[in-house]
Design a protein around this motif. Structure first.
Motif, PDB file in Angstrom:
ATOM      1  N   GLU A  53      53.469  -0.178  28.695  1.00 50.91           N
ATOM      2  CA  GLU A  53      54.271  -1.618  28.298  1.00 50.91           C
ATOM      3  C   GLU A  53      55.720  -1.898  29.330  1.00 50.91           C
ATOM      4  OE1 GLU A  53      55.019  -2.214  24.256  1.00 50.91           O
ATOM      5  OE2 GLU A  53      55.374  -4.160  24.492  1.00 50.91           O
TER       6      GLU A  53
ATOM      7  N   SER B  81      54.530  -4.784  35.939  1.00 48.04           N
ATOM      8  CA  SER B  81      53.186  -5.306  36.517  1.00 48.04           C
ATOM      9  C   SER B  81      52.100  -5.387  35.466  1.00 48.04           C
ATOM     10  CB  SER B  81      52.764  -4.746  37.847  1.00 48.04           C
ATOM     11  OG  SER B  81      52.548  -3.279  37.672  1.00 48.04           O
ATOM     12  N   ILE B  82      52.080  -4.280  34.957  1.00 48.67           N
ATOM     13  CA  ILE B  82      51.046  -4.138  33.765  1.00 48.67           C
ATOM     14  C   ILE B  82      51.707  -5.130  32.434  1.00 48.67           C
ATOM     15  CG2 ILE B  82      50.023  -2.607  31.812  1.00 48.67           C
ATOM     16  CD1 ILE B  82      50.284  -0.391  34.136  1.00 48.67           C
ATOM     17  N   ARG B  83      52.926  -5.100  32.131  1.00 44.78           N
ATOM     18  CA  ARG B  83      53.464  -5.897  31.278  1.00 44.78           C
ATOM     19  C   ARG B  83      52.993  -7.375  31.399  1.00 44.78           C
ATOM     20  NH1 ARG B  83      58.466  -4.126  30.605  1.00 44.78           N
ATOM     21  NH2 ARG B  83      59.156  -5.814  32.247  1.00 44.78           N
ATOM     22  N   ALA B  84      53.212  -7.815  32.866  1.00 47.89           N
ATOM     23  CA  ALA B  84      52.836  -9.188  33.453  1.00 47.89           C
ATOM     24  C   ALA B  84      51.391  -9.528  32.992  1.00 47.89           C
ATOM     25  CB  ALA B  84      53.196  -9.417  34.663  1.00 47.89           C
ATOM     26  N   SER B  85      50.508  -8.593  33.308  1.00 49.98           N
ATOM     27  CA  SER B  85      49.068  -8.900  33.004  1.00 49.98           C
ATOM     28  C   SER B  85      48.494  -8.432  31.608  1.00 49.98           C
ATOM     29  CB  SER B  85      48.302  -8.005  34.155  1.00 49.98           C
ATOM     30  OG  SER B  85      48.574  -6.563  34.096  1.00 49.98           O
ATOM     31  N   HIS B  86      48.910  -7.516  31.149  1.00 46.50           N
ATOM     32  CA  HIS B  86      48.295  -7.264  29.644  1.00 46.50           C
ATOM     33  C   HIS B  86      49.328  -7.387  28.629  1.00 46.50           C
ATOM     34  CE1 HIS B  86      45.548  -5.596  32.873  1.00 46.50           C
ATOM     35  NE2 HIS B  86      44.795  -5.670  31.823  1.00 46.50           N
ATOM     36  N   GLY B  87      50.360  -8.061  28.844  1.00 50.35           N
ATOM     37  CA  GLY B  87      51.738  -7.863  27.908  1.00 50.35           C
ATOM     38  C   GLY B  87      51.124  -8.310  26.537  1.00 50.35           C
ATOM     39  N   THR B  88      50.291  -9.216  26.260  1.00 47.23           N
ATOM     40  CA  THR B  88      50.022  -9.666  24.830  1.00 47.23           C
ATOM     41  C   THR B  88      49.317  -8.445  24.134  1.00 47.23           C
ATOM     42  OG1 THR B  88      49.722 -11.788  25.845  1.00 47.23           O
ATOM     43  CG2 THR B  88      49.489 -11.639  23.440  1.00 47.23           C
TER      44      THR B  88
END
Lengths: 293, 293, 293, 293
Positions: free
Chosen positions: A50, A54-61
């Motif tokens: 998290e 970049s990961i937060r942007a794509s899989h944040g939810t």
């Protein structure tokens, strides 16, 4: 490391839950502990991923949901632990009790102070249970031996650290005066930070001496740091070597049957405290069998 | 290190080839091994030079040809080894068998994944044969002693490494929260990387704390890292010192049959306490034989 | 360290010169050696200052003259040494003879290859004479003890260095493949240089991993380097501890009056070689008095 | 550490003041020492904060006043100490006397040389009194033990440092010739500074080799530095281990008067070999008294 192991409650559902959660010897207990370990590692990965933009942007939810799911799960576990333990207060104040609490708090704190939620990583300390779960008594033994060697040398290490702090403050101030603010040594605290970076041979290079005198002084600091690293090493080594030697020649468990003192030498024939004859020591092979408690 | 030494095949060309390739005692065998070593070193140099852009530009074709030549040579050698060995499968699964295979695979893999071919460098592991070829049993002895000292302390080292990993994750997370993404601590994994760089006193300086609180925390990390390096050193030193002591010049168990004192020197002919003649000590070879291998 | 000490020539001016130059026991000899030390240090300072651009700009001619003056002086001294020594060839091939020659050559070489002249710094090795001049036998003793401890562990250290070289080449290649030329790992040799910088915990930071996989691999390298530094330390420590211990428990000089063997244990009552009774060992105090030779 | 403890004056106000200032055993004395410690730490903080530009801008006047207040306070204290001590000159020339003087001088010097005032940080050395104030004799013992271990190995450490200096000068010169001024190695002194940074594994990265030959040479320097750190560590460790062994729990010379065996534990009351009663061991205090101080 010596977690809290309360006396079990006598009857009913509390006892059943207690056995599963706190004991590692039954099958259900082992399975529970293993699931817990997996949950801890998974929740750690969630927090780490998290934090990557970049990961937060794509899989944040997804990560957000997972994060809360794990926290609610651990909260529930903490409540159940409190419920089924005979003396809840003693558990809450034990080392593992505090760690268990600390590992669920950050996300709730994060509701108020946003950045605080990343401190959920503190739940890595829950992995300390691993040693118990994976049934690794020999590792615990080694850890205990290491810890006792460090405890035995704690005074020497304190003296050493105190000298290092003295040196670092003096050298930092000196470098501040020699190099000055225009060369990156902007204040005494920053210069002390530089002295720590240099004396410990870390050497980031974000601040470096520019003047000849500063470089000369820095050279002295470095050779000093290079030399005095020998001191903590010497202290700990001598301590470990001694503890190893003592375990070698003495039998920690050789007991005098007359005065019940322990720790008699393997070559002793009479108790050195009460002069009563000692029975023959147990042969080497048998002793190592008996060792892991 | 304990390579595969199969029982030799009984007759014919396979036996002759086997003697040359696997045995280092005959003249042909020694020569073969020496040529092999030279070929390995030459092929390593080829791969290294090929990776330098300027040299690749000027001598690219030559190096390309050499590279394939060596690989085909080693492939042929691998096939011949498989052919002349009595039990090919056991060789293929031995340590040196796997290394031999790994050292020819990369170039073929490189046909598919271009960058993979540089992994040919793995053939440096073939140099481990050197010890056998150059006939350096004493070096092998020392290597074995070092390895056994490290094996004996592997549990302590595991406990130490586990603590380091715990610390590094906690400190990395803390620095991420304290310094934040704007100061280069862009995510928790990156902060953990920084913590490793700092705790091990490497200190690249690609990421450095900027805030006063961060620098204070970093100073603690550095002094911690400076101090705990003493732990693995202490562990290994104590172990080597102990193994040295045991292997040393005295035989702890050499007994005088007249006065029953123990611990006589291996070179003693008479008991130093009662002057009675000592029986010959067990020969060195036999004693090492008896040791569990 | 064991410089060449030739048998003195028998008569005349050569003998007088020989006594002054090679012997440190007469007054003239001591004075000569002291002047020589001062000249060496002064010439070193000359070379160092000459390399600083700003000083060379302002005092270039003076330093140039001084440089040549010292070199001509040392050349003259070298020639005189050759002349007054009984066997000039043996002196020329001794350790100090070679150092003396090397310390005058660079300036002459510098006439052809300009930058070579700065190698005059090699004359710092002439300072090794210092130990003899300043009459510091105890320091020589300690140096000898250190050297013998390192000689005794040279095989273990060779094995260790060989493993480090293997590791560094493998890790360097791996990082070259993982990070690639666009992240600063421009070739395998450069990547190997990076691996050395990292494994030895130096960490310049001129090349650093940028990709997550590279940073992960680098973390492993760093923890590895942090851990294996324990190995050489352990080796040398164990060796020094042993040499110290041996001197402690054994009396290197306890002599058997019957078979004239030395090195008997302090607790021995009979010679372990010929079984003859040993006289009582000299008391501790007296022995330390006798020790410094 | 062995500060000056003068014989107390016999009567009057001087005696009362003397008791308060120099003795730590009375209640007034303890309180005085504690207040002094607080004042020292507060004055240190003042100096440090004053060096931070932003804080100086906002609270400059306050810090300036505090700074002078502490200095005047310490000046007064120094004068009173001189007055109430029986032999003022001996106090003035003792270690703590000099530190006390040095800690008040910088601000006065700062009136002439502005930057000199930051050297007030030298008053941190006054914290050395802490050990006495906080009544930590065991820490003093450990400090003494550490110091004596380092004193005992000072000759070996001097030899080691001398070799390091030799190496650093030679390697620095070599790198200057190899890399040259265009790659940051601007002069021999700077190159020597680089060699120190590298050999001690600090590795700032402000100067790094650019040429392949330079990087190769640097790799050798680094591996060298990585290896020889073992030497000071080995020296100090062996020394600490030896001192620990001697101080240890066994008395190598405690003799059983019945069977004449030696090496009985200090806490043993009966001989472990013949069960005869052991005479009381020499008291701990007396033994340490007998040691040469």
């Amino acid at each position: 490391m010596t977690g809290y192991r309360p006396t079990p409650p006598e009857t009913g559902w509390r006892k059943r839950l207690y056995t599963i959660i706190f004991e590692a010897d039954t099958r259900a207990g082992r399975r529970f502990d293993q699931l817990l370990l997996i949950a801890i590692v998974a929740s750690l990965l969630t927090v780490m991923l998290e934090s990557v933009a970049s990961i937060r942007a794509s899989h944040g939810t997804l990560l957000f949901v997972l994060d809360w799911a794990f926290t609610l799960l651990f909260t529930a576990e903490y409540v159940v632990r409190l419920l089924c333990v005979p003396r809840p207060l003693r558990y809450a104040r034990s080392l593992f009790g505090i760690i268990d609490l600390l590992s669920i708090l950050p996300l709730y704190i994060g509701l108020v102070v946003p950045e605080g939620r990343f401190l959920t990583d503190i739940r890595i300390l829950r992995l300390l249970r691993m040693f118990r779960v994976l049934n690794m008594p020999r590792y615990l033994d080694e850890a205990r031996e290491l810890r006792s060697a460090m405890l035995a040398s704690r005074r020497k290490i304190m003296v050493f650290l105190f000298s290092v702090v003295l040196m670092v403050i003096l050298l930092g101030t000196l470098m501040y005066v020699v190099e000055g603010e225009e060369n990156g040594f902007t204040s005494i605290p920053v210069s002390i930070y530089w002295a720590v970076v240099t004396l410990t041979t870390v050497g980031f290079g974000d601040i470096t001496p520019k003047t000849p005198l500063g470089q000369m002084l820095a050279s002295v600091v470095m050779i000093l740091g290079y030399g005095i690293i020998a001191v903590p090493t010497g202290i700990v080594t001598a301590e470990i070597a001694r503890s190893t030697r003592v375990v070698g020649q003495r039998s920690a468990t050789r007991l005098c049957p007359h005065c019940f003192t322990e720790g008699h030498d393997l070559d002793a024939r009479y108790c050195k405290f009460c002069s009563g004859p000692l029975p023959d020591p147990v042969a080497d092979e048998e002793r190592t069998e008996e060792k892991p408690s």
